[in-house]
Write an enzyme that holds these catalytic residues in place. Structure first.
Site, PDB file in Angstrom:
ATOM      1  N   GLU A  38     -16.465  -4.843  25.150  1.00 38.32           N
ATOM      2  CA  GLU A  38     -15.579  -6.017  25.216  1.00 38.32           C
ATOM      3  C   GLU A  38     -14.394  -5.907  24.265  1.00 38.32           C
ATOM      4  OE1 GLU A  38     -19.306  -7.576  27.087  1.00 38.32           O
ATOM      5  OE2 GLU A  38     -18.873  -6.349  25.317  1.00 38.32           O
ATOM      6  N   HIS A  40      -1.822  -0.903   7.135  1.00 41.94           N
ATOM      7  CA  HIS A  40      -1.544  -1.224   5.738  1.00 41.94           C
ATOM      8  C   HIS A  40      -0.446  -0.321   5.180  1.00 41.94           C
ATOM      9  CE1 HIS A  40      -4.783   1.759   5.933  1.00 41.94           C
ATOM     10  NE2 HIS A  40      -4.251   2.288   4.846  1.00 41.94           N
ATOM     11  N   HIS A  98       0.849  -1.192   0.000  1.00 41.41           N
ATOM     12  CA  HIS A  98       0.000   0.000   0.000  1.00 41.41           C
ATOM     13  C   HIS A  98       0.886   1.244   0.000  1.00 41.41           C
ATOM     14  CE1 HIS A  98      -2.349  -3.270   1.730  1.00 41.41           C
ATOM     15  NE2 HIS A  98      -3.447  -2.612   1.441  1.00 41.41           N
ATOM     16  N   LEU A 149      -8.066  -3.065  11.054  1.00 43.18           N
ATOM     17  CA  LEU A 149      -8.290  -1.640  11.256  1.00 43.18           C
ATOM     18  C   LEU A 149      -9.046  -1.364  12.548  1.00 43.18           C
ATOM     19  CD1 LEU A 149      -9.038  -0.547   7.590  1.00 43.18           C
ATOM     20  CD2 LEU A 149      -6.968  -0.157   8.934  1.00 43.18           C
ATOM     21  N   SER A 174     -20.718  -9.656  38.268  1.00 44.16           N
ATOM     22  CA  SER A 174     -20.852 -11.023  37.758  1.00 44.16           C
ATOM     23  C   SER A 174     -19.507 -11.693  37.553  1.00 44.16           C
ATOM     24  CB  SER A 174     -21.615 -11.004  36.428  1.00 44.16           C
ATOM     25  OG  SER A 174     -22.941 -10.567  36.616  1.00 44.16           O
ATOM     26  N   GLY A 228      -2.988  -3.590  11.611  1.00 42.72           N
ATOM     27  CA  GLY A 228      -3.416  -4.133  10.326  1.00 42.72           C
ATOM     28  C   GLY A 228      -4.918  -4.311  10.352  1.00 42.72           C
ATOM     29  N   HIS A 237     -26.657 -16.420  25.701  1.00 42.06           N
ATOM     30  CA  HIS A 237     -25.601 -16.175  26.670  1.00 42.06           C
ATOM     31  C   HIS A 237     -24.878 -17.452  27.087  1.00 42.06           C
ATOM     32  CE1 HIS A 237     -27.315 -12.236  26.804  1.00 42.06           C
ATOM     33  NE2 HIS A 237     -26.641 -11.853  27.878  1.00 42.06           N
ATOM     34  N   HIS A 259      -4.039   2.897  -3.316  1.00 42.98           N
ATOM     35  CA  HIS A 259      -4.262   2.328  -1.977  1.00 42.98           C
ATOM     36  C   HIS A 259      -3.566   0.991  -1.776  1.00 42.98           C
ATOM     37  CE1 HIS A 259      -6.180   0.677   1.557  1.00 42.98           C
ATOM     38  NE2 HIS A 259      -6.793   1.822   1.789  1.00 42.98           N
TER      39      HIS A 259
END
Length: 672
Positions: free
Chosen positions: A415, A75, A35, A126, A388, A124, A477, A268
């Site tokens: 997360e 990239h 790139h 993204l 939890s 890498g 879950h 690109h």
């Protein structure tokens, strides 16, 4: 302003930046892969950053108080490789540049941590870079609060592209950074308006400045090809006028200087071609052949690479004079605390004496309650599931803008962002991060967890509610395939303990690791204490004989976690019927695979019936059922074949046939 005018306006800057562009074009062309457009477009910004602002010393790549530079737009890897070579990083030779993307070269297709000094993190995928950078910035704040600004005070600079800002993880990252007021985090946005498909407007119309402002950032803009304007913006960003992180929108042209391909997706993800490179060289006024950097330009770049030496030496003097020098040195080395082993040993003895019945998520909390006071390097957290996951102990305190000595991060419902930030926290140095969520949400954290494994980072993922045993929340879950996914990931240890003793041993393994991330799969439901000895860390064996047969075993029952008690109950039934039965606890398949052949043969001898019991899919158990001297006709599995259901845990285990009665019946069937 056209290129000719820019050349005349600041010839010294132009020559430095053009060296980056030339190396990037040449390396991609030689590889016929890569790139070139991003390095060509951001060469001016990178030159101003490295020349005037980045605190680093190329002769000491791992100097702890250096600024961190993260190329989130991975990239464009030739940008960082060019900079490392030009500024004088010893590992980055011209031959490495010539061999870009080739076998054995450290110049990988996207920057990879551990391949080349100066690459702070693997990027890498993204968005990962900017999210990992948030972890760097958190760690900088925490270490500065613990050891003082004389020993730790630096910035984290990020170059991110349009793709980084489109990926969903970016919102998790910028929201967390804005909330935490990470003022030393500065993102330089390569605002070139091009993706692989074409113009950004094909797929997105977000006002990024307003988005960042709404997330608690300060925003600036500059002409990404005007060194004076870039300097203005970067100086403003670095001034830390308030406590907000900073976004600098750098308006650039992708493939800058390539007459036919600039400002298009053609620059690109593919080589420019010999004709286009020749035209670009002419436009740049660059009369040198491929991979040739004139000595005077290289000397100027090497001087830039050495300008941080004085600051580094002054820092080293301060470290030597610091009262907490030894502890600081231990922390930044990543060494294991000598308090860990005796703390775990004492807890194991207490567990055997008390024989508690409790969920392994609670057992994990009990381990952390004794570990956290002894290991000041731990930095905990949870993705909005603190109560939890049981990841916060009373001594930690919350890490907030008002309390940087707090050692618990409330990551929010993020997360993926949490996992990436933990990678950055570890990479920064000085801290050992752990963070929790439900086991099924490894799906959400998967991208960053994979990079933990790829980079070899001993990050600990506390994954609770690890089976259908979580009950009424239902199949959305209830993880059934997630243990298999984690076990299939290279360089990842999946630890599923059955009681407090195994949980303590699992934490000892996790906090002793130097290069392997841990997935700690913990139960919601209460489990009895099954271990009868506390000496050796048997969990480190991966699998071991928990209950021996009354004679030479005819049946071996294997299980992990919450199903080990089922195996123990099934053994009692079979032994009462005169069938010698051994129970093997398997807290970690990966660690058992690492044992020598003789030990594995002792645990799993040939000529027996084998039944594996786990409230998950069978796939990873086939190695232990059919391999290791096993036979298909003498092997059975008690577990899940599909998704779960909504009901109390005891009902689910009964209805899905994961019971001691079912395990004993399967053993009888196989015995014939």
């Amino acid at each position: 302003m056209d290129i000719a005018a820019r050349r005349k306006a600041d010839p010294a800057h132009w020559r430095l930046a053009t060296a980056i562009r030339a190396l990037s074009m040449d390396a991609v062309e030689a590889a016929q892969s890569g790139h070139p457009g991003m390095p060509m477009g951001m060469a001016d910004v990178a030159t101003v950053l490295f020349r005037n602002h980045l605190k680093f010393d190329a002769a000491a790549p791992n100097w702890f108080d250096r600024d961190r530079f993260v190329l989130s737009a991975g990239h464009g890897s030739m940008l960082i490789y060019s900079l490392l070579y030009l500024t004088g990083y010893e590992q980055m030779s011209l031959d490495q540049i010539r061999n870009f993307r080739q076998w054995g070269a450290i110049t990988a297709g996207h920057p990879e941590y551990g391949h080349a000094e100066g690459v702070e993190t693997t990027t890498g995928p993204l968005g990962q870079g900017i999210a990992t950078a948030v972890g760097f910035a958190i760690a900088e704040e925490a270490m500065r609060a613990q050891f003082g600004a004389d020993l730790c005070s630096h910035k984290t600079w990020v170059i991110a592209g349009d793709g980084c800002l489109m990926e969903g993880i970016s919102q998790e990252a910028i929201g967390l950074a804005g909330h935490q007021k990470l003022k030393n985090l500065i993102v330089l946005w390569d605002n070139n308006d091009i993706t692989i498909d074409g113009r950004v407007s094909l797929s997105d119309s977000t006002d990024q400045l307003k988005r960042f402002e709404a997330s608690g950032w300060r925003t600036l803009s500059c002409d990404g090809h005007d060194p004076a304007d870039i300097e203005r913006a970067l100086s403003d960003a670095a001034s830390a006028q308030d406590d907000r992180p900073v976004l600098v929108a750098c308006k650039t042209i992708i493939g800058y200087g390539a007459p036919k391909k600039q400002d298009s997706s053609g620059a690109h993800g593919s080589p420019l071609g010999a004709e286009e490179i020749a035209a670009a060289r002419a436009a740049f006024g660059w009369e040198h052949g491929p991979f040739v950097i004139p000595e005077d330009i290289l000397a100027d770049w090497r001087a830039i690479g050495a300008r941080g030496r004085e600051a580094r030496e002054a820092w080293a003097t301060r470290v030597d004079a610091a009262q907490n020098r030894d502890e600081f040195a231990r922390r930044i080395s990543g060494g294991v605390s000598d308090r860990l082993a005796p703390t775990i040993a004492a807890l194991k003895e207490q567990a055997l004496a008390a024989k508690p019945k409790l969920a392994t998520r609670k057992a994990s909390e009990m381990v952390l309650e004794v570990i956290n006071p002894e290991l000041p390097e731990t930095l905990g957290g949870s993705a909005d599931l603190t109560g939890s996951n049981n990841t916060k102990t009373k001594d930690l305190g919350a890490f907030t803008p008002e309390n940087r000595t707090g050692r618990y991060v409330y990551y929010g419902i993020r997360e993926h962002g949490m996992a990436a930030a933990m990678n950055g926290i570890w990479l920064h140095g000085g801290l050992r991060p752990y963070g929790g969520t439900f086991m099924c949400f490894t799906d959400y954290a998967r991208g960053a967890m994979r990079l933990s494994a790829l980079m070899g980072l001993p990050v600990t993922y506390v994954m609770t509610h690890d089976s259908i045993g979580l009950g009424e929340d239902g199949p959305t879950h209830q993880p059934v395939e997630h243990l298999a996914i984690c076990r299939a990931t290279p360089n990842t240890l999946t630890l599923r303990p059955c009681d407090l003793v195994e949980t303590a041993e699992a934490w000892e393994i996790a906090l002793s690791s130097e290069s392997t991330p841990m997935v700690m799969a913990l139960s919601r439901q209460n489990l009895p204490t099954l271990r009868e000895t506390a000496g050796e860390n048997l969990t480190a064996r991966g699998a071991y004989v928990l209950r021996e047969a009354s004679a030479t075993p005819r049946v071996i029952l294997m299980a992990s976690g919450s199903e080990v008690e089922i195996a123990v109950a099934a053994r009692e039934t079979l032994e009462a019927e005169g069938v010698p039965t051994r129970v093997v606890s398997v807290p970690s398949m990966e660690l058992f695979r690492d044992q020598d052949a003789e030990y594995r043969r002792q645990v799993l001898p040939a000529g027996t019936v084998r039944v594996a019991i786990e409230a998950a899919v069978r796939q990873p158990w086939d190695w232990l059922l059919l391999g290791e001297r096993g036979r298909e006709e003498a092997s059975g599995f008690i577990g899940m074949t599909g998704f779960g259901a909504s009901a109390p845990a005891p009902t689910l285990y009964k209805e899905f046939g994961i019971t001691a009665e079912a395990a004993a019946a399967e053993a009888r069937r196989l015995l014939g």
